[in-house]
Design an enzyme around this catalytic site. Structure first.
Site, mmCIF file in Angstrom:
data_model
loop_
_atom_site.group_PDB
_atom_site.id
_atom_site.type_symbol
_atom_site.label_atom_id
_atom_site.label_comp_id
_atom_site.label_asym_id
_atom_site.label_seq_id
_atom_site.Cartn_x
_atom_site.Cartn_y
_atom_site.Cartn_z
ATOM 1 N N ARG A 66 0.766 -1.185 0.044
ATOM 2 C CA ARG A 66 0.142 -0.025 0.076
ATOM 3 C C ARG A 66 0.849 1.219 0.007
ATOM 4 N NH1 ARG A 66 -3.466 -2.068 5.073
ATOM 5 N NH2 ARG A 66 -1.354 -2.639 5.731
ATOM 6 N N ASP A 216 2.015 -2.320 10.229
ATOM 7 C CA ASP A 216 1.491 -2.926 9.176
ATOM 8 C C ASP A 216 1.629 -4.671 9.352
ATOM 9 O OD1 ASP A 216 0.886 -0.673 7.899
ATOM 10 O OD2 ASP A 216 2.168 -0.910 6.336
ATOM 11 N N THR A 348 -21.832 -40.589 -4.933
ATOM 12 C CA THR A 348 -22.912 -39.720 -5.159
ATOM 13 C C THR A 348 -24.011 -40.177 -6.189
ATOM 14 O OG1 THR A 348 -21.755 -37.608 -4.611
ATOM 15 C CG2 THR A 348 -23.876 -37.382 -5.653
ATOM 16 N N ARG A 379 -22.419 -35.999 -17.091
ATOM 17 C CA ARG A 379 -22.226 -36.411 -15.816
ATOM 18 C C ARG A 379 -22.064 -38.060 -15.856
ATOM 19 N NH1 ARG A 379 -20.285 -36.295 -11.020
ATOM 20 N NH2 ARG A 379 -21.476 -35.781 -9.315
ATOM 21 N N HIS A 751 -10.184 -27.309 -3.951
ATOM 22 C CA HIS A 751 -9.254 -27.994 -3.180
ATOM 23 C C HIS A 751 -8.477 -26.843 -2.246
ATOM 24 C CE1 HIS A 751 -9.201 -31.636 -6.022
ATOM 25 N NE2 HIS A 751 -9.974 -31.678 -5.230
ATOM 26 N N LYS A 771 6.877 -30.070 -19.505
ATOM 27 C CA LYS A 771 7.300 -30.496 -21.003
ATOM 28 C C LYS A 771 8.742 -30.313 -21.134
ATOM 29 C CE LYS A 771 5.664 -29.127 -25.470
ATOM 30 N NZ LYS A 771 4.800 -28.458 -26.340
ATOM 31 N N SER A 780 -3.940 -29.095 -23.534
ATOM 32 C CA SER A 780 -5.053 -28.708 -22.557
ATOM 33 C C SER A 780 -5.680 -30.125 -22.022
ATOM 34 C CB SER A 780 -6.210 -27.919 -23.216
ATOM 35 O OG SER A 780 -7.008 -28.963 -24.155
#
Length: 1092
Positions: A66, A216, A348, A379, A751, A771, A780
């Site tokens: 700040r 601070d 579930t 799902r 998480h 990589k 992806s």
């Protein structure tokens, strides 16, 4: 999330309240909070020092540096503070990439000091312990403290000493200040530990001749320790990161989450965005956000959130309606999309959670159509086929475009469809019903063990090899290469019968010779046996109250699966590690404080025990062993071919994503050799490299898949091992959380460990490093399956992997309860009920929710009307019922029922026994005349008899008229109970035909004898018939049926029970002894033949 940032004001309040140090800490509790609503005159009254001292003012909104940003006003008076705030308060400012409104400021006394009196101190948590950083030069120009500061590591469970602090940290501090600083640092560290801080920084810390000043401060605390620190913390508010507003909907979902055993998270990123998500699972929620951002949707992504842990239908409904409410407030020119996604659930019931979402969609169908919302659903998991069917049906009935996909579709494919990057299939493949997986297509009832359990790439001897022996206490921790084998035996801590049955079914399809669960430990019951199924037959598994007994009686056990709660998991795990036979512990609980987890890790390292978890679903070794609910239910076990080993081993943080990896690997390779979900906490008990190196040393594993995550630096150890040649097998790796670098403000993902504290912890940086090290890293998550199949095909081409011929596993009968839940079977019910239903989220009385019962204020009478008569009775009827209960509540101790109750109470019997003794006296002679009176008077009146004819007939037949006559009361001494009821009935009942008839009978009987009055039993009986016949809620037949089946006597039984209980309590309170009837009240006579 565990580590959460707190405001500077909250941090200083904790410090001032609880620090224990000989250093003189100054300006304790001298701070004032300023917002747009602050009245400065009132503020000055509350804090008089504001008018007499020079001041400092600064925003308190988790903004770093700040001073550098010009956001600190120094050496001002109160008017100067007001002037300084005018151009800043409620103004937008930019800090880094984040834009936000400055709305919360802190005023403190200005401390005049010299530059050399400024110091820097910071404490932060790591896996191995807590680091204390100190630099003798503090303030805004402190620079790179990581490089410049002195560091002291205080190991887990170790204590900090003054000598160590002076030697390691204070070498550049003037001698006259060392004692003060060392005392303060020790006090600060103890405070940090006691209040479960995870980060605490003070810059500058000023030390003058007057004492120590904390200027601070920035801090984070472990929010999961709330149950330990609540008394010291109080109610803590966790402010959002600067640049992101705190929305009431977020607070609402956080409150739902706190009250639920499930996980419910919501963060609003851009409420005007067109892309909304409702994702099941902490890991899956990050993957979906990544994919949206990868496809260019970052600016339109409206929210981040997740629901998991088997939320109830009502909880899912509340979560879904919050999302739908938010997304239908503002229209978007391109319409909006809602992505209801998720990985393959482990336990579930997908259809059950979808019921809540479907309810919300139906409630919001008009706004959804008005805002042109298109919904994409993907799902998998238990009963997902039914869930997808219901979701598709609601699309057809409401007219909302809803596209549904199951496990045949890649998890994130729906994102490309939603954003227009890939076509939407007209008719996606229909997945088989859950039950179909349980039918053996070969027609054989068994499968040769050898052909099914031998590894596809490894000889059987190796697969069944016993785990390496553990090292002796005090030796270097050396863990086994193989955690599980075909002979592994486990203990399960907690009465998790569904999870245990899932393990046994897995054992059976893997053709294990014996169940993998040897016993259960459950401290809340005595030792007993619990029934389970082993294939078609029932078996008994022992349950022990004491862990020591279980260990002693089952020396073959070497794995413990702990379903202990977050509060008891630490103690039970530490107890488990006292037994050297245990070499692997899986901790399922989420929300264990990090300090406790680190102590568990330290003890495990010392003893050579492998910890899986906390916050995990566990792990699985196909053909050998599975932990708890890992791999889902049996249909997914079979679909993902987890009943026999393949050649690919994986390690993941997320439990749900590990099941998704099972699916991906089974579709692209010969299957999984072993898979472990290490858990989503910041400090998992075992890390990626622990398992990757095991896989490297396991001949049956030919390639390795790692699903990493934003946060932490464990993936860099894999890079190092690859570069050093320690890992030579192909590693396919992808770190989720790449979207985090695209957000303008910090987002805490599902998480606890999914948060980058520095650039090297970002998913982007880790993917690049992997990589560069030689791992196979896709572009992806969407392409992860392609990368796996590419590496696998190459290994097959080289002959490293030789796929074996598939042989089907044996069939396993489906549990009756699950088959019925799926709607596959029907069975006559043992009995029926129509008055109450407790199965749903809310208790129902005759179809009326319990909340509505209280809102409507129907009282006890109305509740009785619902449960006895299945009707919402008029108000006067409810009042009459309550009056009946009041007047029948008691009639003194002399009547037979009260007398019996008193005698029993004085004999030392309990309340239930005494009450029952009194109730057993109720019948035609005492209190049970309501039904009989109602029947007699109704029959006479309905047959057209005149009152005189009725009296004469009863006399001729030699029968008493029930409800007529009283031992004490008479026409001259009327029963006031009857009079009170009569006045009410005459005033409120629409018709009193039967009562009038009974009163005419009374005139005849009292003319013969004055005590032959209509007594309270008779009055209630006939008045109740009038009520049932004329209140408008019943047909004549229904009214007569209630009289016939004995409903009216229930009024007396219920009312008089109150009096009997009163007599019981009265005798106990008066401490009356055993009752013995006096001799003089007994007439002793000889038998008749002897007296003659």
């Amino acid at each position: 999330m565990s580590a959460k940032a707190i405001s500077e004001q909250t941090g200083k309040e904790f410090l001032y309240k609880h620090i224990c140090t000989s250093a003189a800490v100054q300006n304790r509790f001298r701070y004032a909070n300023v917002t747009a609503q602050t009245d400065f005159d009132q503020l000055a009254q509350e804090h008089p020092w504001l008018l007499t001292e020079r001041l400092v003012v600064k925003p308190d909104q988790l903004i770093k540096r700040r001073g550098k940003l010009g956001l600190v006003g120094v050496n001002l008076d109160l008017n100067g503070v007001r002037d300084w705030l005018k151009p800043r308060l409620m103004r937008e400012t930019t800090v880094g990439k984040a834009k936000g409104i400055l709305k919360n400021f802190l005023i403190e006394p200005f401390v005049a000091h010299k530059q050399e009196e400024e110091f820097y101190v910071c404490i932060y948590a790591t896996r191995e312990g807590d680091y204390v950083l100190f630099h003798h030069e503090g303030g805004v120009d402190v620079g790179d403290v990581d490089a410049k500061a002195k560091k002291l590591l205080v190991g887990v469970d170790e204590k900090i000493s003054e000598e160590c602090v002076k030697k390691e940290l204070l070498t550049h501090v003037p001698n006259e200040k060392r004692a003060v600083l060392s005392s303060f640092i020790i006090g600060l560290f103890n405070l940090y530990e006691d209040l479960f801080f995870t980060y605490l920084e003070i810059n500058p810390l000023v030390v003058t001749k007057d004492g120590v000043f904390v200027l601070d401060m920035a801090a984070k605390i472990d929010a999961t320790a709330d149950y330990i620190c609540k008394a010291k913390w109080g109610d803590v508010e966790f402010p959002p990161p600067f640049g992101r507003e705190a929305y009431p909907e977020e607070a609402y979902i956080a409150d739902l989450d706190a009250k639920s055993g499930a996980s419910l998270k919501l963060t609003l990123l851009n409420p005007r965005g067109r892309i909304w998500t409702m994702v099941a699972g902490g890991g899956a929620s990050v993957v979906y956000s990544d994919t949206i951002c990868d496809l260019g949707g970052v600016d339109e992504l409206a929210n981040y959130g997740e629901y998991s842990g088997a939320p109830s239908e009502q909880q899912t409904y509340d979560y879904a309606k919050t999302i739908l409410s938010l997304m239908t407030r503002e229209k978007h020119q391109d319409g909006k999309v809602l992505i209801i996604g998720g990985s393959i659930a482990n336990f579930t019931n997908v259809a059950a959670t979808f019921k809540g979402i479907v309810r919300a969609i139906k409630d919001y169908q008009e706004p959804l159509k008005e805002h042109e919302v298109t919904i994409f659903v993907r799902r998998g998991g238990p009963n997902y086929q039914e869930g997808l069917r219901v979701m598709g049906e609601v699309g057809k009935t409401t007219g909302i475009p809803i596209h549904v996909f199951g496990t045949e579709t890649h998890m994130t494919a729906i994102v490309g469809m939603a954003l227009g990057h890939r076509p939407i299939p007209n008719q996606p493949p229909v997945a088989a019903h859950t039950a179909n997986f349980l039918l053996n297509s070969s027609g054989s009832t068994s499968t040769p063990t050898s052909s099914r359990t031998s590894s596809f790439s490894e000889n059987r001897a190796r697969a069944d090899a016993s785990p390496a022996e553990k090292v002796k206490a005090g030796a270097a921790a050396a863990r086994a290469t193989s955690l599980f084998s075909k002979s592994t035996k486990s203990l399960v801590w907690g009465m998790q019968t569904r999870a245990v049955q899932g393990m046994l079914d897995f054992d059976y399809v893997c053709s294990r010779e014996e169940p993998s669960v040897a016993a259960l430990v459950y401290p809340f019951t005595g030792d007993h046996k619990q029934k389970f199924y082993w294939g078609h037959k029932e078996i008994l598994i022992p349950v022990y109250k004491n862990m020591g007994d279980a260990m002693k009686k089952h020396p073959e056990v070497d794995v413990l699966i702990s379903f202990a709660s977050l509060r008891s998991a630490f103690d039970s795990t530490m107890e488990t590690m006292q037994y050297p036979q245990i070499h692997t512990i899986a901790i399922i609980a989420e929300g264990i404080p990090e300090a406790h987890t680190r102590k568990i890790i330290k003890a495990a390292d010392e003893k050579g025990v492998t910890i899986i978890g906390p916050a995990t679903v566990g792990g699985i070794k196909p053909g050998c062993f599975k932990i708890g609910n890992t791999g889902g239910m049996l249909d997914n076990i079979l679909a993902s071919k987890l009943y026999r080993p393949g050649s690919v081993a994986y390690v993941s943080r997320s439990g749900g994503m590990s099941n998704e990896l099972n699916n991906i690997i089974s579709r692209t390779t010969d299957g999984v050799f072993e898979g472990v979900a290490i858990g989503g906490d910041r400090y998992p008990g075992s890390v990626f490299t622990d398992h990757v190196l095991r896989y490297q040393d396991t001949p049956g594993v030919k390639m390795i898949v790692v699903l990493g995550e934003i946060g932490g630096t464990e993936e860099y150890k894999i890079c190092q091992a690859i570069k050093q040649g320690r890992i030579t097998k192909p590693v396919v790796c992808w770190c989720i959380g790449t979207c985090a670098t695209m957000f303008s403000s910090e987002v805490q993902f599902g998480h606890a460990g999914a948060c980058a504290n520095q650039a090297s912890e970002t998913a982007v940086a880790k993917n690049k490093a992997l990589k560069d090290a030689g791992a196979f890293v896709p572009r992806s998550f969407d392409e992860l399956g392609d990368a796996i199949i590419s590496v696998y095909d190459d290994l097959v081409a080289k002959g490293v992997i030789q796929p074996a011929e598939e042989v089907p596993p044996p069939t396993v009968p489906m549990d009756y309860s699950w088959a019925r839940e799926l709607g596959m079977i029907r069975k006559p019910a043992s009995f029926m009920t129509s008055i109450c239903d407790e199965r749903g989220q809310e208790l129902l009385y005759a179809g009326m929710p319990i909340t509505e019962v209280f809102k409507s204020e129907i009282g006890l009478g109305g509740t009785l009307g619902l449960l006895w008569f299945q009707r919402r009775l008029p108000r006067y009827a409810c009042q009459f019922i309550e009056m009946c209960l009041m007047v029948t509540a008691d009639h003194g101790p002399a009547v037979s029922g009260a007398h019996n109750t008193i005698v029993c109470a004085r004999a030392g019997k309990d309340l239930i026994s005494s009450l029952t003794s009194g109730l057993l006296t109720i019948g035609d002679r005492f209190g049970g005349a309501l039904d009989a009176a109602a029947k007699q008077f109704s029959k006479a009146f309905d047959s057209g008899m005149l009152p005189m004819e009725f009296v004469n007939k009863m006399k001729k037949d030699g029968k008493l008229i029930m409800g007529i006559g009283h031992r004490v009361k008479s026409i001259n001494n009327p029963d006031m109970r009857v009079q009170i009821l009569k006045d009410f009935v005459k005033q409120h009942f629409p018709s009193t035909q039967l009562l009038d008839y009974a009163l005419d009978v009374e005139k005849i009987t009292t003319s013969k004898k004055p005590n032959l009055i209509l007594n309270v039993d008779g009055f209630i009986g006939v008045a109740f018939v009038d009520l049932l016949r004329t209140c408008g809620g019943f047909t004549r037949d229904e009214a007569d049926e209630f009289v016939e089946i004995g409903a009216l006597n229930g009024i007396f039984v219920l009312g008089r029970s109150m009096g009997f209980i009163g007599h019981y309590l009265d005798q106990k309170r008066l401490k009356q002894g055993l009752y013995r009837h006096p001799w003089d009240d007994i007439s002793y006579v000889l038998p008749e033949h002897m007296s003659m």
